[in-house]
Design an enzyme around this catalytic site. Structure first.
Site, mmCIF file in Angstrom:
data_model
loop_
_atom_site.group_PDB
_atom_site.id
_atom_site.type_symbol
_atom_site.label_atom_id
_atom_site.label_comp_id
_atom_site.label_asym_id
_atom_site.label_seq_id
_atom_site.Cartn_x
_atom_site.Cartn_y
_atom_site.Cartn_z
ATOM 1 N N GLY A 1 -20.404 74.401 13.593
ATOM 2 C CA GLY A 1 -19.375 75.424 13.835
ATOM 3 C C GLY A 1 -19.721 76.294 15.030
ATOM 4 N N THR B 1 -18.761 76.174 18.029
ATOM 5 C CA THR B 1 -17.642 76.489 18.931
ATOM 6 C C THR B 1 -16.709 77.545 18.354
ATOM 7 O OG1 THR B 1 -16.352 74.677 17.986
ATOM 8 C CG2 THR B 1 -17.628 74.173 19.966
ATOM 9 N N SER C 1 -11.422 76.556 8.348
ATOM 10 C CA SER C 1 -11.605 77.904 7.799
ATOM 11 C C SER C 1 -10.299 78.652 7.545
ATOM 12 C CB SER C 1 -12.492 78.720 8.743
ATOM 13 O OG SER C 1 -11.765 79.071 9.907
ATOM 14 N N SER D 1 -17.961 82.739 1.306
ATOM 15 C CA SER D 1 -16.820 83.587 1.678
ATOM 16 C C SER D 1 -16.354 84.477 0.537
ATOM 17 C CB SER D 1 -15.661 82.676 2.100
ATOM 18 O OG SER D 1 -14.469 83.407 2.181
ATOM 19 N N GLU E 1 -13.448 84.880 -0.013
ATOM 20 C CA GLU E 1 -12.302 84.156 -0.564
ATOM 21 C C GLU E 1 -12.673 83.517 -1.914
ATOM 22 O OE1 GLU E 1 -9.266 84.219 0.774
ATOM 23 O OE2 GLU E 1 -8.280 82.621 -0.334
ATOM 24 N N TYR F 1 -9.360 76.064 0.018
ATOM 25 C CA TYR F 1 -10.504 76.527 0.821
ATOM 26 C C TYR F 1 -11.488 77.300 -0.061
ATOM 27 C CZ TYR F 1 -13.018 79.677 4.021
ATOM 28 O OH TYR F 1 -13.995 80.405 4.670
ATOM 29 N N ARG G 1 -5.869 88.855 14.780
ATOM 30 C CA ARG G 1 -5.738 88.411 16.181
ATOM 31 C C ARG G 1 -4.287 88.110 16.508
ATOM 32 N NH1 ARG G 1 -8.397 85.531 20.395
ATOM 33 N NH2 ARG G 1 -7.578 86.673 22.187
ATOM 34 N N PRO H 1 1.022 79.981 -1.364
ATOM 35 C CA PRO H 1 1.403 79.652 -2.749
ATOM 36 C C PRO H 1 0.725 80.573 -3.757
ATOM 37 C CG PRO H 1 0.879 77.657 -1.524
ATOM 38 C CD PRO H 1 0.516 78.798 -0.631
ATOM 39 N N GLU I 1 -1.818 84.152 -3.512
ATOM 40 C CA GLU I 1 -2.362 85.121 -2.552
ATOM 41 C C GLU I 1 -3.612 85.777 -3.125
ATOM 42 O OE1 GLU I 1 -3.230 86.374 0.263
ATOM 43 O OE2 GLU I 1 -1.280 87.010 1.055
HETATM 44 P P1 NAP Z 1 -13.772 79.328 13.027
HETATM 45 O O1 NAP Z 1 -13.660 80.215 14.219
HETATM 46 O O2 NAP Z 1 -12.562 78.731 12.431
HETATM 47 O O3 NAP Z 1 -14.802 78.159 13.420
HETATM 48 C C1 NAP Z 1 -14.956 77.033 12.604
HETATM 49 C C2 NAP Z 1 -15.918 76.081 13.283
HETATM 50 O O4 NAP Z 1 -16.071 74.927 12.458
HETATM 51 C C3 NAP Z 1 -15.450 75.583 14.646
HETATM 52 O O5 NAP Z 1 -16.569 75.463 15.498
HETATM 53 C C4 NAP Z 1 -14.901 74.216 14.310
HETATM 54 O O6 NAP Z 1 -14.906 73.321 15.406
HETATM 55 C C5 NAP Z 1 -15.912 73.781 13.282
HETATM 56 N N1 NAP Z 1 -15.477 72.638 12.473
HETATM 57 C C6 NAP Z 1 -14.263 72.418 11.916
HETATM 58 N N2 NAP Z 1 -14.246 71.234 11.290
HETATM 59 C C7 NAP Z 1 -15.478 70.680 11.458
HETATM 60 C C8 NAP Z 1 -16.065 69.463 11.081
HETATM 61 N N3 NAP Z 1 -15.379 68.533 10.398
HETATM 62 N N4 NAP Z 1 -17.358 69.221 11.440
HETATM 63 C C9 NAP Z 1 -18.044 70.134 12.173
HETATM 64 N N5 NAP Z 1 -17.533 71.304 12.556
HETATM 65 C C10 NAP Z 1 -16.263 71.575 12.218
HETATM 66 O O7 NAP Z 1 -14.537 80.091 11.838
HETATM 67 P P2 NAP Z 1 -15.426 81.428 11.887
HETATM 68 O O8 NAP Z 1 -14.535 82.596 11.701
HETATM 69 O O9 NAP Z 1 -16.341 81.352 13.033
HETATM 70 O O10 NAP Z 1 -16.234 81.280 10.519
HETATM 71 C C11 NAP Z 1 -17.508 80.635 10.478
HETATM 72 C C12 NAP Z 1 -17.808 80.204 9.049
HETATM 73 O O11 NAP Z 1 -17.804 81.341 8.198
HETATM 74 C C13 NAP Z 1 -16.791 79.244 8.438
HETATM 75 O O12 NAP Z 1 -17.497 78.395 7.556
HETATM 76 C C14 NAP Z 1 -15.866 80.148 7.649
HETATM 77 O O13 NAP Z 1 -15.273 79.421 6.595
HETATM 78 C C15 NAP Z 1 -16.853 81.178 7.150
HETATM 79 N N6 NAP Z 1 -16.319 82.514 6.899
HETATM 80 C C16 NAP Z 1 -15.622 83.169 7.862
HETATM 81 C C17 NAP Z 1 -15.182 84.460 7.616
HETATM 82 C C18 NAP Z 1 -14.415 85.228 8.654
HETATM 83 O O14 NAP Z 1 -13.796 86.238 8.285
HETATM 84 N N7 NAP Z 1 -14.454 84.843 9.919
HETATM 85 C C19 NAP Z 1 -15.470 85.077 6.381
HETATM 86 C C20 NAP Z 1 -16.205 84.383 5.444
HETATM 87 C C21 NAP Z 1 -16.643 83.097 5.710
HETATM 88 P P3 NAP Z 1 -13.644 73.239 16.436
HETATM 89 O O15 NAP Z 1 -13.851 74.360 17.421
HETATM 90 O O16 NAP Z 1 -13.790 71.881 17.026
HETATM 91 O O17 NAP Z 1 -12.403 73.420 15.617
HETATM 92 N N1 GDD Z 2 -2.930 84.126 8.926
HETATM 93 C C1 GDD Z 2 -1.931 84.940 8.607
HETATM 94 N N2 GDD Z 2 -0.770 84.887 9.324
HETATM 95 N N3 GDD Z 2 -2.105 85.786 7.574
HETATM 96 C C2 GDD Z 2 -1.093 86.640 7.289
HETATM 97 C C3 GDD Z 2 0.099 86.645 7.998
HETATM 98 C C4 GDD Z 2 0.282 85.717 9.066
HETATM 99 O O1 GDD Z 2 1.305 85.652 9.735
HETATM 100 N N4 GDD Z 2 0.902 87.624 7.488
HETATM 101 C C5 GDD Z 2 0.231 88.196 6.494
HETATM 102 N N5 GDD Z 2 -0.978 87.596 6.357
HETATM 103 C C6 GDD Z 2 -1.985 87.925 5.325
HETATM 104 C C7 GDD Z 2 -2.471 86.726 4.537
HETATM 105 O O2 GDD Z 2 -1.517 86.353 3.528
HETATM 106 C C8 GDD Z 2 -3.776 87.277 3.964
HETATM 107 O O3 GDD Z 2 -3.534 87.980 2.785
HETATM 108 C C9 GDD Z 2 -4.247 88.247 5.053
HETATM 109 O O4 GDD Z 2 -3.140 88.441 5.939
HETATM 110 C C10 GDD Z 2 -5.425 87.750 5.860
HETATM 111 O O5 GDD Z 2 -5.128 86.450 6.314
HETATM 112 P P1 GDD Z 2 -6.081 85.699 7.383
HETATM 113 O O6 GDD Z 2 -6.301 86.553 8.563
HETATM 114 O O7 GDD Z 2 -5.513 84.343 7.588
HETATM 115 O O8 GDD Z 2 -7.492 85.645 6.627
HETATM 116 P P2 GDD Z 2 -7.886 85.229 5.128
HETATM 117 O O9 GDD Z 2 -8.315 86.481 4.430
HETATM 118 O O10 GDD Z 2 -6.872 84.392 4.486
HETATM 119 O O11 GDD Z 2 -9.150 84.295 5.386
HETATM 120 C C11 GDD Z 2 -10.165 84.708 6.316
HETATM 121 O O12 GDD Z 2 -11.147 85.456 5.637
HETATM 122 C C12 GDD Z 2 -11.895 84.728 4.634
HETATM 123 C C13 GDD Z 2 -12.882 85.723 4.007
HETATM 124 O O13 GDD Z 2 -12.234 86.472 3.037
HETATM 125 C C14 GDD Z 2 -10.739 83.430 6.951
HETATM 126 O O14 GDD Z 2 -11.577 83.801 8.005
HETATM 127 C C15 GDD Z 2 -11.559 82.624 5.945
HETATM 128 O O15 GDD Z 2 -12.220 81.562 6.616
HETATM 129 C C16 GDD Z 2 -12.599 83.567 5.310
HETATM 130 O O16 GDD Z 2 -13.397 82.874 4.387
#
Ligand code: NAP
Ligand code: GDD
Length: 349
Positions: free
Chosen positions: A8, A10, A89, A134, A136, A158, A200, A288, A290
């Site tokens: 991950g 990238t 993710s 996570s 989640e 997920y 974002r 489906p 939340e």
């Molecule tokens: P991200 O920006 O979506 O990055 C996901 C990474 O995983 C990318 O480098 C992607 O590669 C790579 N990937 C996807 N499918 C793969 C595969 N089959 N084999 C190898 N690599 C693969 O996620 P992030 O926000 O940096 O999060 C990093 C980790 O923390 C993830 O495991 C996510 O589930 C977990 N997490 C994130 C959050 C959050 O809020 N950001 C919170 C809790 C946990 P490509 O660039 O090629 O797509």
């Molecule tokens: N993506 C998205 N797009 N979410 C929306 C939107 C929309 O247009 N409108 C409302 N939301 C609400 C989603 O329903 C969710 O309740 C909240 O915004 C956050 O959505 P995301 O930013 O997609 O993040 P997430 O909480 O579902 O998941 C992220 O955080 C997890 C940790 O709690 C991801 O980074 C997961 O990979 C990570 O594990």
């Protein structure tokens, strides 16, 4: 010099972690998926000429679903630390692609843990392992705030796959005496956040609306509440986990949550705009099931890791809004010069 291996790399977290590890003097190896377009944008500023002798950042093609490739890489690199950040993710997408998500997030973790177990044996040394778990996994929360002891109730494919990865990591720790840590990270964001995650999506749209490049922002559930922190802080917590004497599980969070609606207000107020005038609800973005509220208690991380978040959600919103206003200005310049920027109007989730 220590050697780290990152899946991950990238992604958002992969780029911040790489930056921090290189600054600490690590040699960093990352797994990159082959794609038909370049997918290393977030690493470009770190990637030195690979033709120079021994660059500190090395990228290798691979995939979490390809266990033999992972085993071969771990065996030849013999890293000191492995960070498993790779994932499909996106929670909403996991409802569309539950099997792919499980293959990458759940079985991919299994593949990597096996590769590390095998690598430890062949190298005759300990390899420290970090698993990206996570908040989640808490899903339909069983208590507020959530700690390392709160029972899980995942609400998405997920979340279910992450619960598998979490317990498998603990199982390898207990079965094979592996130094394997679980970081239960709450939502963390940055200017490098993927553009289909809600923060974002909001900051990109608000910057474009401000400069007349977009009229409306379509969102789903504005009442969901999240505990949002800055990604740069959270990858530091990952590293700290692997420097301890014993492996453990840690919640990483700010301890404050706000609704999506409030995040919108923070961003639109930064631009001097009224969000009510620009935001429309599109049911396509509802899920489906939340996750209504997530609020983490990072007491253990504070006590044992000496970790503290440095950035409030208000500062985070401004950081992202400022960054995306600059992107919108660049786009505005192109539009004013008559360039076609329709490729920037991307499909989102
Ligand atoms: P991200 O920006 O979506 O990055 C996901 C990474 O995983 C990318 O480098 C992607 O590669 C790579 N990937 C996807 N499918 C793969 C595969 N089959 N084999 C190898 N690599 C693969 O996620 P992030 O926000 O940096 O999060 C990093 C980790 O923390 C993830 O495991 C996510 O589930 C977990 N997490 C994130 C959050 C959050 O809020 N950001 C919170 C809790 C946990 P490509 O660039 O090629 O797509
Ligand atoms: N993506 C998205 N797009 N979410 C929306 C939107 C929309 O247009 N409108 C409302 N939301 C609400 C989603 O329903 C969710 O309740 C909240 O915004 C956050 O959505 P995301 O930013 O997609 O993040 P997430 O909480 O579902 O998941 C992220 O955080 C997890 C940790 O709690 C991801 O980074 C997961 O990979 C990570 O594990």
């Amino acid at each position: 010099m220590k050697t780290a291996f990152i899946t991950g790399i990238t992604g958002q977290d992969g780029s911040y972690l790489t930056e921090q590890l290189l600054a600490k003097g690590y040699e960093v190896h990352g797994v990159v998926r082959r794609a038909s377009t370049f997918n290393t944008d977030r690493l470009e500023h770190l990637y030195q000429d690979p033709h120079q002798p021994n660059p500190p950042l090395k990228l290798h093609y691979g995939d979490l679903t390809d266990g033999s490739r992972l085993a071969g890489l771990i065996r030849s690199i013999q890293p000191d630390e492995v960070y498993n950040l790779g994932a499909q993710s996106h929670v909403r997408v996991s409802f569309d692609q539950p099997i792919d998500t499980a293959n990458i997030v759940a079985l991919g973790t299994s593949n990597l843990l096996e590769a590390v177990r095998d690598g430890q044996q062949s190298a005759g040394k300990q390899i420290r392992y970090y698993q990206a778990c996570s908040s989640e996994m808490f899903g339909k929360v069983q208590e507020v705030p959530q700690t390392e002891r709160t029972p899980f109730y995942p609400r998405s494919p997920y979340g279910c796959a992450k619960v598998f990865g979490h317990w498998l990591t603990i199982n390898y720790r207990e079965s094979y005496d592996m130094f394997a840590c679980c970081g239960i990270l709450f939502n963390h964001e940055s200017p490098r956040r993927g553009e289909t995650f809600v923060t974002r999506k909001i900051t990109r749209a608000a910057g474009r609306i401000k400069l007349g490049l977009q009229e409306k922002l379509y969102l789903g559930n504005l009442d969901a509440q999240r505990d949002w922190g800055f990604a740069g802080d959270y990858v530091d917590a990952m590293w700290r986990m692997l420097q301890q004497d014993e492996p453990d599980n840690y919640v990483v969070a700010t301890g404050k949550m706000i609704p999506v609606r409030r995040f919108c207000e923070l961003v639109f107020e930064f631009h001097g705009l009224d969000p009510e005038q620009y935001i429309e609800i599109d049911p396509r973005y509802f899920r489906p099931t939340e996750v209504d509220e997530l609020l983490g208690d990072p007491t253990l991380a504070k006590q044992k890791l000496g970790w503290e978040p440095t950035t409030t959600v208000e500062q985070l919103a401004v950081m992202m809004a400022e960054h995306d206003l600059e992107l919108a200005k660049q786009e505005r310049t192109l539009v004013d010069a008559g360039h076609d920027v329709s490729s920037l109007n991307r499909h989102d989730q």
